[in-house]
Design a protein around this motif. Structure first.
Motif, PDB file in Angstrom:
ATOM      1  N   LEU A 221      -2.476   0.407  -7.535  1.00 34.77           N
ATOM      2  CA  LEU A 221      -2.516   0.491  -6.078  1.00 34.77           C
ATOM      3  C   LEU A 221      -1.389   1.359  -5.544  1.00 34.77           C
ATOM      4  CD1 LEU A 221      -3.348  -3.122  -4.825  1.00 34.77           C
ATOM      5  CD2 LEU A 221      -4.896  -1.213  -5.284  1.00 34.77           C
ATOM      6  N   ALA A 222      -0.201   1.165  -6.103  1.00 30.80           N
ATOM      7  CA  ALA A 222       0.950   1.943  -5.644  1.00 30.80           C
ATOM      8  C   ALA A 222       0.735   3.422  -5.916  1.00 30.80           C
ATOM      9  CB  ALA A 222       2.222   1.447  -6.323  1.00 30.80           C
ATOM     10  N   GLN A 223       0.173   3.719  -7.085  1.00 27.56           N
ATOM     11  CA  GLN A 223      -0.006   5.118  -7.445  1.00 27.56           C
ATOM     12  C   GLN A 223      -1.069   5.785  -6.556  1.00 27.56           C
ATOM     13  OE1 GLN A 223      -0.798   5.885 -11.649  1.00 27.56           O
ATOM     14  NE2 GLN A 223       0.944   7.294 -11.611  1.00 27.56           N
TER      15      GLN A 223
ATOM     16  N   GLY B 118       6.394   8.562  -7.730  1.00 24.80           N
ATOM     17  CA  GLY B 118       5.175   8.877  -8.466  1.00 24.80           C
ATOM     18  C   GLY B 118       5.404   8.974  -9.955  1.00 24.80           C
ATOM     19  N   PHE B 119       6.479   9.624 -10.339  1.00 25.50           N
ATOM     20  CA  PHE B 119       6.797   9.785 -11.763  1.00 25.50           C
ATOM     21  C   PHE B 119       7.090   8.430 -12.407  1.00 25.50           C
ATOM     22  CE2 PHE B 119       9.980  10.818 -15.142  1.00 25.50           C
ATOM     23  CZ  PHE B 119       9.136  11.527 -15.973  1.00 25.50           C
ATOM     24  N   LEU B 120       7.882   7.628 -11.743  1.00 30.72           N
ATOM     25  CA  LEU B 120       8.208   6.305 -12.286  1.00 30.72           C
ATOM     26  C   LEU B 120       6.966   5.438 -12.411  1.00 30.72           C
ATOM     27  CD1 LEU B 120      11.522   5.543 -10.367  1.00 30.72           C
ATOM     28  CD2 LEU B 120      11.276   6.069 -12.808  1.00 30.72           C
ATOM     29  N   LEU B 121       6.102   5.514 -11.413  1.00 29.06           N
ATOM     30  CA  LEU B 121       4.875   4.717 -11.471  1.00 29.06           C
ATOM     31  C   LEU B 121       4.009   5.162 -12.635  1.00 29.06           C
ATOM     32  CD1 LEU B 121       3.930   4.488  -7.685  1.00 29.06           C
ATOM     33  CD2 LEU B 121       4.778   2.645  -9.131  1.00 29.06           C
TER      34      LEU B 121
ATOM     35  N   PHE C 117      -0.234   8.968  -4.266  1.00 33.84           N
ATOM     36  CA  PHE C 117      -1.079  10.151  -4.390  1.00 33.84           C
ATOM     37  C   PHE C 117      -1.633  10.568  -3.034  1.00 33.84           C
ATOM     38  CE2 PHE C 117      -3.361  12.630  -7.654  1.00 33.84           C
ATOM     39  CZ  PHE C 117      -2.407  12.565  -8.653  1.00 33.84           C
ATOM     40  N   ASP C 118      -2.169   9.592  -2.302  1.00 32.90           N
ATOM     41  CA  ASP C 118      -2.711   9.888  -0.975  1.00 32.90           C
ATOM     42  C   ASP C 118      -1.651  10.533  -0.094  1.00 32.90           C
ATOM     43  OD1 ASP C 118      -5.116   8.893  -1.707  1.00 32.90           O
ATOM     44  OD2 ASP C 118      -4.942   6.999  -0.632  1.00 32.90           O
TER      45      ASP C 118
ATOM     46  N   ASP D 133       8.046  11.298   0.501  1.00 37.73           N
ATOM     47  CA  ASP D 133       7.702   9.879   0.520  1.00 37.73           C
ATOM     48  C   ASP D 133       8.762   9.056   1.254  1.00 37.73           C
ATOM     49  OD1 ASP D 133       5.796   7.820  -0.584  1.00 37.73           O
ATOM     50  OD2 ASP D 133       7.702   7.034  -1.332  1.00 37.73           O
ATOM     51  N   ILE D 134      10.005   9.474   1.072  1.00 36.65           N
ATOM     52  CA  ILE D 134      11.118   8.745   1.692  1.00 36.65           C
ATOM     53  C   ILE D 134      11.065   8.838   3.211  1.00 36.65           C
ATOM     54  CG2 ILE D 134      13.631   8.635   1.887  1.00 36.65           C
ATOM     55  CD1 ILE D 134      13.668   9.965  -0.937  1.00 36.65           C
TER      56      ILE D 134
END
Lengths: 164, 164
Positions: free
Chosen positions: A34-36, B29-32, A40-41, A133-134
């Motif tokens: 879900l997080a990924q 993203g990379f960590l996930l 991605f979105d 993202d931040i």
DNA sequence: TATTGTTATACTCTATAACTATA
DNA sequence: TATAGTTATAGAGTATAACAATA
């Protein structure tokens, strides 16, 4: 792990339009997925126009930090299969972003370098890539976000002073 | 976010065999992705023999908790595309794990139910599915693990009392 | 013999759009 | 017209094995 595996004990009066997830909400794999999807979105909303996927930009970034790195080692560290890395690098080469070089001391190997165009590309997009993202309004506070990073790094074996 | 984006300021004397990741170690993203690869590897080491992927088992699990749920709603909540869900469900049907039912009040829809075989399958494998990762020697303590879950749930909008 | 990268193949997941049957 | 599910197709990511060149 607060939930039971027994569906009976976990069932609230269920809304027709809702779907109970039960213990799945405590499945690491499910949460990571879900997080990924969310990351991605957001990536494509914010950076879709740069023309590279997250994984592709990551490769260029690592080449920026490690000029001359061997293709196989790069694949290994990024957890990408060698066969797949071959395709990605060939693609970058065709786009003029990466140069391949065969060292004399081991002519089986391929060493990778960014071209000037590749270097410029990384410089132009790195900040946006690492901060988009931040900058989003998030469900997490700054402290929670930092904590999440630390825990994920530890989980995957990338300690604060490892993997550099 | 402790690292700079400037590679010069982040470079320790680099080992030939090492690869610097720089700010990539702070990319969610990379960590996930790394975490998901690890979870996947562990899943197949521990549960490869049950013959289902994590996502497939998750679908059966949710059907177990939500008998008669509509196929489209299921896809939506699990973040799977409708077209993909169709294929998965057809597969389950062929294996005798899931039954499809057309309700009279809306004959466009499909309601899903586990067959007795599907129910037995879930009951037989649920505990292993939800606990195999926990039972592993981990780089995380129990408290850190719980914290990671809480943060991921919050990040994806599955609060402790939501999404059930 | 073993290793590096390449090629070929296949399977999963994802994405999209066109289609059907119902509403 | 809109919706639920289906089908078809294409693309990305991944996995595997066989291969050539080199060690």
């Amino acid at each position: 792990m607060t939930r039971t595996l027994d569906p009976e004990r976990d069932s609230a009066p269920r809304d027709e339009r809702d779907v109970a997830l039960g213990a799945l909400s405590d499945s690491l794999g499910f949460l990571l997925r879900l997080a990924q999807v969310q990351v991605f979105d957001r990536f494509f909303e914010d950076l879709g126009q740069i023309g590279l996927r997250p994984g592709e930009f990551s490769v260029l970034w690592v080449l920026h930090l490690n000029p001359g790195v061997r293709q196989g080692l790069l694949a290994q560290r990024l957890r990408v299969k060698r066969a797949h890395m071959t395709k990605m690098i060939r693609d970058f080469e065709a786009r003029g972003l990466v140069e391949r070089r065969t060292p004399e001391h081991d002519r089986r190997a391929v060493e990778l370098l960014l071209t000037p165009e590749g270097t410029a590309f990384v410089r132009d997009h790195a900040e946006a890539f690492f901060t988009h993202d931040i900058r989003r309004p998030s469900t997490l506070t700054e402290a929670e976000r930092a904590q999440l990073f630390t825990l994920l790094q530890k989980y995957v074996g990338l300690g604060p002073r490892e993997g550099r």
